[in-house]
Design a protein around this motif. Sequence first.
Motif, mmCIF file in Angstrom:
data_model
loop_
_atom_site.group_PDB
_atom_site.id
_atom_site.type_symbol
_atom_site.label_atom_id
_atom_site.label_comp_id
_atom_site.label_asym_id
_atom_site.label_seq_id
_atom_site.Cartn_x
_atom_site.Cartn_y
_atom_site.Cartn_z
ATOM 1 N N HIS A 84 6.464 -1.113 5.716
ATOM 2 C CA HIS A 84 6.171 0.302 5.447
ATOM 3 C C HIS A 84 4.660 0.457 5.343
ATOM 4 O O HIS A 84 4.009 -0.277 4.588
ATOM 5 C CB HIS A 84 6.856 0.739 4.148
ATOM 6 N N PRO A 85 4.067 1.376 6.105
ATOM 7 C CA PRO A 85 2.604 1.487 6.133
ATOM 8 C C PRO A 85 1.957 1.879 4.806
ATOM 9 O O PRO A 85 0.794 1.591 4.574
ATOM 10 C CB PRO A 85 2.339 2.567 7.179
ATOM 11 N N ILE A 86 2.709 2.525 3.937
ATOM 12 C CA ILE A 86 2.142 2.938 2.652
ATOM 13 C C ILE A 86 2.496 1.888 1.613
ATOM 14 O O ILE A 86 3.666 1.583 1.381
ATOM 15 C CB ILE A 86 2.640 4.331 2.246
ATOM 16 N N ASN A 87 1.484 1.334 0.988
ATOM 17 C CA ASN A 87 1.614 0.274 -0.008
ATOM 18 C C ASN A 87 2.625 0.674 -1.092
ATOM 19 O O ASN A 87 2.639 1.825 -1.527
ATOM 20 C CB ASN A 87 0.224 0.039 -0.609
ATOM 21 N N PRO A 88 3.454 -0.269 -1.566
ATOM 22 C CA PRO A 88 4.441 0.049 -2.615
ATOM 23 C C PRO A 88 3.825 0.635 -3.882
ATOM 24 O O PRO A 88 4.434 1.496 -4.525
ATOM 25 C CB PRO A 88 5.100 -1.303 -2.902
ATOM 26 N N THR A 89 2.643 0.191 -4.256
ATOM 27 C CA THR A 89 1.987 0.752 -5.445
ATOM 28 C C THR A 89 1.706 2.238 -5.235
ATOM 29 O O THR A 89 1.931 3.054 -6.127
ATOM 30 C CB THR A 89 0.677 0.004 -5.757
ATOM 31 N N LEU A 90 1.244 2.595 -4.043
ATOM 32 C CA LEU A 90 0.994 4.009 -3.739
ATOM 33 C C LEU A 90 2.299 4.800 -3.774
ATOM 34 O O LEU A 90 2.345 5.921 -4.293
ATOM 35 C CB LEU A 90 0.330 4.158 -2.369
ATOM 36 N N MET A 91 3.355 4.215 -3.217
ATOM 37 C CA MET A 91 4.651 4.895 -3.191
ATOM 38 C C MET A 91 5.172 5.133 -4.611
ATOM 39 O O MET A 91 5.780 6.164 -4.882
ATOM 40 C CB MET A 91 5.671 4.073 -2.396
ATOM 41 N N ASN A 92 4.930 4.183 -5.516
ATOM 42 C CA ASN A 92 5.414 4.312 -6.896
ATOM 43 C C ASN A 92 4.550 5.250 -7.729
ATOM 44 O O ASN A 92 5.054 5.941 -8.610
ATOM 45 C CB ASN A 92 5.488 2.944 -7.575
#
Length: 137
Positions: free
Chosen positions: A89-97
């Motif tokens: 997924h291009p958007i980092n998991p930290t950003l998603m959270n």
Amino acid sequence: MFNWIKKLVGASNATDQVPDQPRPQPTDNLRETIHIVSVWSVVDRFLTNNPTPTPYGVQALVDAGAVNLLDSEELLQACEKIQEHGYQHPINPTLMNELSQTELLEFVRWHGQYAIEKEYYANEMTIRELIERFRIG
């Protein structure tokens, strides 16, 4: 039939010009024109520009034109399509959270506007600093 050529070549003929009519001047509004892109065009550019998976997904999304998508829903659709091609997924998991769905597109636009460097994705701490910078400014 060839009126477009006459306009291109120039109105050197005095009969074609109205003498009292001012010529249109370029305005700053032209710079503010929004270039709307489709989800598929962003996915295509992402995959073309990154023939192998990249850890710098947000930068790759910016380079692919994701800043010109209409809403966050389209951004997430583009990310899903990219994942379907075997990429993370291009958007980092930290950003998603940490960011709400509505903030994601604004973050990507902010990212592109300020040309955020790849070093901010070195670890979770620097990503959180990046989120704080986004929220502040």
